[in-house]
Design a protein around this motif. Structure first.
Motif, PDB file in Angstrom:
ATOM      1  N   MET A   1      -3.484  -2.684  -2.664  1.00  0.00           N
ATOM      2  CA  MET A   1      -3.699  -1.866  -3.876  1.00  0.00           C
ATOM      3  C   MET A   1      -4.498  -2.671  -4.902  1.00  0.00           C
ATOM      4  SD  MET A   1      -0.810  -0.259  -6.417  1.00  0.00           S
ATOM      5  CE  MET A   1       0.066   0.697  -5.231  1.00  0.00           C
ATOM      6  N   GLU A   2      -5.461  -2.021  -5.509  1.00  0.00           N
ATOM      7  CA  GLU A   2      -6.234  -2.693  -6.556  1.00  0.00           C
ATOM      8  C   GLU A   2      -5.340  -2.964  -7.762  1.00  0.00           C
ATOM      9  OE1 GLU A   2      -9.452  -3.661  -6.685  1.00  0.00           O
ATOM     10  OE2 GLU A   2      -9.561  -3.151  -4.555  1.00  0.00           O
ATOM     11  N   LEU A   3      -5.673  -4.018  -8.493  1.00  0.00           N
ATOM     12  CA  LEU A   3      -4.848  -4.367  -9.659  1.00  0.00           C
ATOM     13  C   LEU A   3      -4.745  -3.206 -10.646  1.00  0.00           C
ATOM     14  CD1 LEU A   3      -3.254  -6.377 -11.368  1.00  0.00           C
ATOM     15  CD2 LEU A   3      -5.427  -7.187 -12.303  1.00  0.00           C
ATOM     16  N   MET A   4      -5.886  -2.582 -10.962  1.00  0.00           N
ATOM     17  CA  MET A   4      -5.843  -1.488 -11.950  1.00  0.00           C
ATOM     18  C   MET A   4      -5.024  -0.311 -11.444  1.00  0.00           C
ATOM     19  SD  MET A   4      -7.021  -2.273 -14.829  1.00  0.00           S
ATOM     20  CE  MET A   4      -7.163  -0.746 -15.743  1.00  0.00           C
ATOM     21  N   GLU A   5      -5.022  -0.137 -10.131  1.00  0.00           N
ATOM     22  CA  GLU A   5      -4.229   0.950  -9.555  1.00  0.00           C
ATOM     23  C   GLU A   5      -2.735   0.661  -9.759  1.00  0.00           C
ATOM     24  OE1 GLU A   5      -5.250   1.615  -5.447  1.00  0.00           O
ATOM     25  OE2 GLU A   5      -3.657   3.113  -5.245  1.00  0.00           O
ATOM     26  N   ALA A   6      -2.342  -0.596  -9.531  1.00  0.00           N
ATOM     27  CA  ALA A   6      -0.931  -0.975  -9.740  1.00  0.00           C
ATOM     28  C   ALA A   6      -0.558  -0.831 -11.214  1.00  0.00           C
ATOM     29  CB  ALA A   6      -0.701  -2.406  -9.261  1.00  0.00           C
ATOM     30  N   ILE A   7      -1.484  -1.218 -12.094  1.00  0.00           N
ATOM     31  CA  ILE A   7      -1.217  -1.104 -13.538  1.00  0.00           C
ATOM     32  C   ILE A   7      -1.027   0.361 -13.911  1.00  0.00           C
ATOM     33  CG2 ILE A   7      -2.281  -1.361 -15.830  1.00  0.00           C
ATOM     34  CD1 ILE A   7      -3.451  -4.040 -14.799  1.00  0.00           C
ATOM     35  N   ARG A   8      -1.886   1.221 -13.345  1.00  0.00           N
ATOM     36  CA  ARG A   8      -1.755   2.659 -13.649  1.00  0.00           C
ATOM     37  C   ARG A   8      -0.495   3.246 -13.029  1.00  0.00           C
ATOM     38  NH1 ARG A   8      -7.248   2.915 -12.470  1.00  0.00           N
ATOM     39  NH2 ARG A   8      -8.457   2.742 -14.370  1.00  0.00           N
ATOM     40  N   LYS A   9      -0.152   2.782 -11.841  1.00  0.00           N
ATOM     41  CA  LYS A   9       0.967   3.361 -11.103  1.00  0.00           C
ATOM     42  C   LYS A   9       2.321   2.930 -11.681  1.00  0.00           C
ATOM     43  CE  LYS A   9       2.812   3.421  -6.481  1.00  0.00           C
ATOM     44  NZ  LYS A   9       2.814   2.654  -5.260  1.00  0.00           N
ATOM     45  N   ARG A  10       2.409   1.703 -12.207  1.00  0.00           N
ATOM     46  CA  ARG A  10       3.691   1.214 -12.716  1.00  0.00           C
ATOM     47  C   ARG A  10       4.198   2.129 -13.831  1.00  0.00           C
ATOM     48  NH1 ARG A  10       6.198   0.260 -16.677  1.00  0.00           N
ATOM     49  NH2 ARG A  10       4.290   0.798 -17.773  1.00  0.00           N
ATOM     50  N   ALA A  11       5.443   2.499 -13.723  1.00  0.00           N
ATOM     51  CA  ALA A  11       6.055   3.326 -14.762  1.00  0.00           C
ATOM     52  C   ALA A  11       7.524   2.936 -14.825  1.00  0.00           C
ATOM     53  CB  ALA A  11       5.925   4.806 -14.408  1.00  0.00           C
ATOM     54  N   SER A  12       8.166   3.227 -15.923  1.00  0.00           N
ATOM     55  CA  SER A  12       9.603   2.951 -16.014  1.00  0.00           C
ATOM     56  C   SER A  12      10.336   3.952 -15.141  1.00  0.00           C
ATOM     57  CB  SER A  12      10.061   3.073 -17.463  1.00  0.00           C
ATOM     58  OG  SER A  12       9.494   2.033 -18.222  1.00  0.00           O
ATOM     59  N   ILE A  13      11.038   3.431 -14.132  1.00  0.00           N
ATOM     60  CA  ILE A  13      11.769   4.293 -13.191  1.00  0.00           C
ATOM     61  C   ILE A  13      13.251   4.253 -13.558  1.00  0.00           C
ATOM     62  CG2 ILE A  13      12.380   4.621 -10.761  1.00  0.00           C
ATOM     63  CD1 ILE A  13       9.423   5.304 -11.458  1.00  0.00           C
ATOM     64  N   ARG A  14      13.816   5.426 -13.763  1.00  0.00           N
ATOM     65  CA  ARG A  14      15.215   5.506 -14.209  1.00  0.00           C
ATOM     66  C   ARG A  14      16.105   6.248 -13.208  1.00  0.00           C
ATOM     67  NH1 ARG A  14      11.868   6.081 -18.758  1.00  0.00           N
ATOM     68  NH2 ARG A  14      12.099   4.390 -20.261  1.00  0.00           N
ATOM     69  N   SER A  15      15.615   6.393 -11.981  1.00  0.00           N
ATOM     70  CA  SER A  15      16.395   7.038 -10.932  1.00  0.00           C
ATOM     71  C   SER A  15      15.974   6.443  -9.584  1.00  0.00           C
ATOM     72  CB  SER A  15      16.121   8.548 -10.969  1.00  0.00           C
ATOM     73  OG  SER A  15      16.812   9.174  -9.949  1.00  0.00           O
ATOM     74  N   TYR A  16      16.971   5.958  -8.814  1.00  0.00           N
ATOM     75  CA  TYR A  16      16.651   5.203  -7.600  1.00  0.00           C
ATOM     76  C   TYR A  16      17.317   5.777  -6.364  1.00  0.00           C
ATOM     77  CZ  TYR A  16      14.730   1.767 -10.764  1.00  0.00           C
ATOM     78  OH  TYR A  16      13.969   1.149 -11.712  1.00  0.00           O
ATOM     79  N   GLU A  17      16.632   5.621  -5.213  1.00  0.00           N
ATOM     80  CA  GLU A  17      17.226   6.021  -3.931  1.00  0.00           C
ATOM     81  C   GLU A  17      18.319   5.034  -3.551  1.00  0.00           C
ATOM     82  OE1 GLU A  17      14.267   6.289  -0.884  1.00  0.00           O
ATOM     83  OE2 GLU A  17      13.226   7.952  -1.875  1.00  0.00           O
ATOM     84  N   ASP A  18      19.284   5.562  -2.788  1.00  0.00           N
ATOM     85  CA  ASP A  18      20.398   4.729  -2.331  1.00  0.00           C
ATOM     86  C   ASP A  18      20.022   4.045  -1.021  1.00  0.00           C
ATOM     87  OD1 ASP A  18      22.832   3.564  -2.007  1.00  0.00           O
ATOM     88  OD2 ASP A  18      23.815   5.366  -1.256  1.00  0.00           O
ATOM     89  N   ARG A  19      19.054   3.153  -1.078  1.00  0.00           N
ATOM     90  CA  ARG A  19      18.703   2.355   0.117  1.00  0.00           C
ATOM     91  C   ARG A  19      18.234   0.978  -0.343  1.00  0.00           C
ATOM     92  NH1 ARG A  19      12.653   3.278   2.112  1.00  0.00           N
ATOM     93  NH2 ARG A  19      11.944   4.827   0.621  1.00  0.00           N
ATOM     94  N   PRO A  20      18.558  -0.026   0.477  1.00  0.00           N
ATOM     95  CA  PRO A  20      18.279  -1.406   0.043  1.00  0.00           C
ATOM     96  C   PRO A  20      16.786  -1.717  -0.049  1.00  0.00           C
ATOM     97  CG  PRO A  20      19.215  -1.366   2.272  1.00  0.00           C
ATOM     98  CD  PRO A  20      19.192   0.048   1.793  1.00  0.00           C
ATOM     99  N   VAL A  21      16.492  -2.730  -0.826  1.00  0.00           N
ATOM    100  CA  VAL A  21      15.119  -3.250  -0.904  1.00  0.00           C
ATOM    101  C   VAL A  21      14.959  -4.265   0.234  1.00  0.00           C
ATOM    102  CG1 VAL A  21      13.511  -4.634  -2.292  1.00  0.00           C
ATOM    103  CG2 VAL A  21      15.014  -2.947  -3.414  1.00  0.00           C
ATOM    104  N   PRO A  22      13.987  -4.052   1.149  1.00  0.00           N
ATOM    105  CA  PRO A  22      13.798  -5.031   2.236  1.00  0.00           C
ATOM    106  C   PRO A  22      13.495  -6.426   1.669  1.00  0.00           C
ATOM    107  CG  PRO A  22      12.506  -3.021   2.637  1.00  0.00           C
ATOM    108  CD  PRO A  22      13.046  -2.920   1.240  1.00  0.00           C
ATOM    109  N   ASP A  23      14.010  -7.437   2.361  1.00  0.00           N
ATOM    110  CA  ASP A  23      13.867  -8.820   1.873  1.00  0.00           C
ATOM    111  C   ASP A  23      12.410  -9.221   1.651  1.00  0.00           C
ATOM    112  OD1 ASP A  23      16.539  -9.220   1.762  1.00  0.00           O
ATOM    113  OD2 ASP A  23      16.677 -10.318   3.668  1.00  0.00           O
ATOM    114  N   ASP A  24      11.508  -8.777   2.551  1.00  0.00           N
ATOM    115  CA  ASP A  24      10.104  -9.202   2.392  1.00  0.00           C
ATOM    116  C   ASP A  24       9.524  -8.635   1.093  1.00  0.00           C
ATOM    117  OD1 ASP A  24      10.245  -6.640   3.639  1.00  0.00           O
ATOM    118  OD2 ASP A  24       8.135  -6.796   4.197  1.00  0.00           O
ATOM    119  N   LYS A  25       9.916  -7.426   0.736  1.00  0.00           N
ATOM    120  CA  LYS A  25       9.415  -6.830  -0.517  1.00  0.00           C
ATOM    121  C   LYS A  25      10.022  -7.549  -1.720  1.00  0.00           C
ATOM    122  CE  LYS A  25       8.402  -2.156   1.170  1.00  0.00           C
ATOM    123  NZ  LYS A  25       6.987  -2.014   0.848  1.00  0.00           N
ATOM    124  N   LEU A  26      11.310  -7.841  -1.636  1.00  0.00           N
ATOM    125  CA  LEU A  26      11.975  -8.550  -2.737  1.00  0.00           C
ATOM    126  C   LEU A  26      11.325  -9.918  -2.954  1.00  0.00           C
ATOM    127  CD1 LEU A  26      14.227  -8.866  -4.827  1.00  0.00           C
ATOM    128  CD2 LEU A  26      15.750  -9.579  -2.970  1.00  0.00           C
TER     129      LEU A  26
END
Ligand SMILES: Cc1cc2nc3c(=O)[nH]c(=O)nc-3n(C[C@H](O)[C@H](O)[C@H](O)COP(=O)(O)O)c2cc1C
Length: 171
Positions: A1-26
């Motif tokens: 993902m391009e940097l500007m795309e990540a900047i545009r995509k980032r938003a405050s998320i206040r609701s999450y799925e009930d599934r773990p974050v994979p270790d590689d992503k963390l």
């Protein structure tokens, strides 16, 4: 993902799925914090990864019951370990150092398809007790991390004309 795309995509998320974050992503998110700049490269910070449900619930209570903190599978507690250092410009370095590191994490998270939310409305004393942070350190934020269940709100921002001036300050 391009940097500007990540900047545009980032938003405050206040609701999450009930599934773990994979270790590689963390690890990618944490690596983004590790690579962040800091005043004199001091890196006086610690990032506590909280997965334990009871502890996340306690952090949610410390944040006035903000439910997304308990809902997200991971909460990252960002701790400044030298909060007393004031730069020559009169600004405490820790707030800036930690803000940059945490922002790196929010962007890396967006790049990984994960959501985050900066949390500033929490009790320093209560949060400190939950994760055992010593009195002379300071928690800068307690940040939920997980897969978004709902998208963030649409961005509302001032225009460049309102926030930028050239050569000298103008209201
Ligand atoms: C320093 C700081 C403190 C914040 N504290 C909270 C908070 O306690 N709870 C919350 O839900 N959002 C909090 N936010 C998120 C802001 O409300 C959000 O960033 C802003 O409305 C812009 O929306 P966006 O992040 O989706 O672009 C905080 C953001 C910042 C930068």
């Amino acid at each position: 993902m391009e940097l500007m795309e990540a900047i545009r995509k980032r938003a405050s998320i206040r609701s999450y799925e009930d599934r773990p974050v994979p270790d590689d992503k963390l690890l990618k998110v944490l690596e983004a914090a590790r690579l962040a700049p800091s005043a004199s490269n001091r890196q006086r910070w610690k990032f506590i990864v909280v997965k334990d449900r009871e502890r996340r619930k306690a952090l949610s209570r410390a944040a006035g019951g903000q439910a997304h903190l308990a809902e997200a599978p991971v909460v990252i507690v960002a701790v400044a370990t030298m909060p007393e250092y004031i730069m020559r410009c009169g600004i405490p370095a820790y707030a800036i150092d930690l803000a940059i590191a945490v922002d790196h994490m929010t962007l890396a998270a967006a790049d990984e398809g994960l959501g985050t939310c900066w949390i500033g409305a929490f009790s320093q004393e209560e949060a400190r007790k939950v994760v055992g942070v010593p009195d002379n350190y300071r928690i800068v934020t307690v940040m939920p991390l997980g897969f978004p269940r709902l998208p963030g709100r649409e961005k509302t921002r001032k225009s460049l004309d309102e926030i930028v001036c050239y050569e000298a300050f103008r209201e």
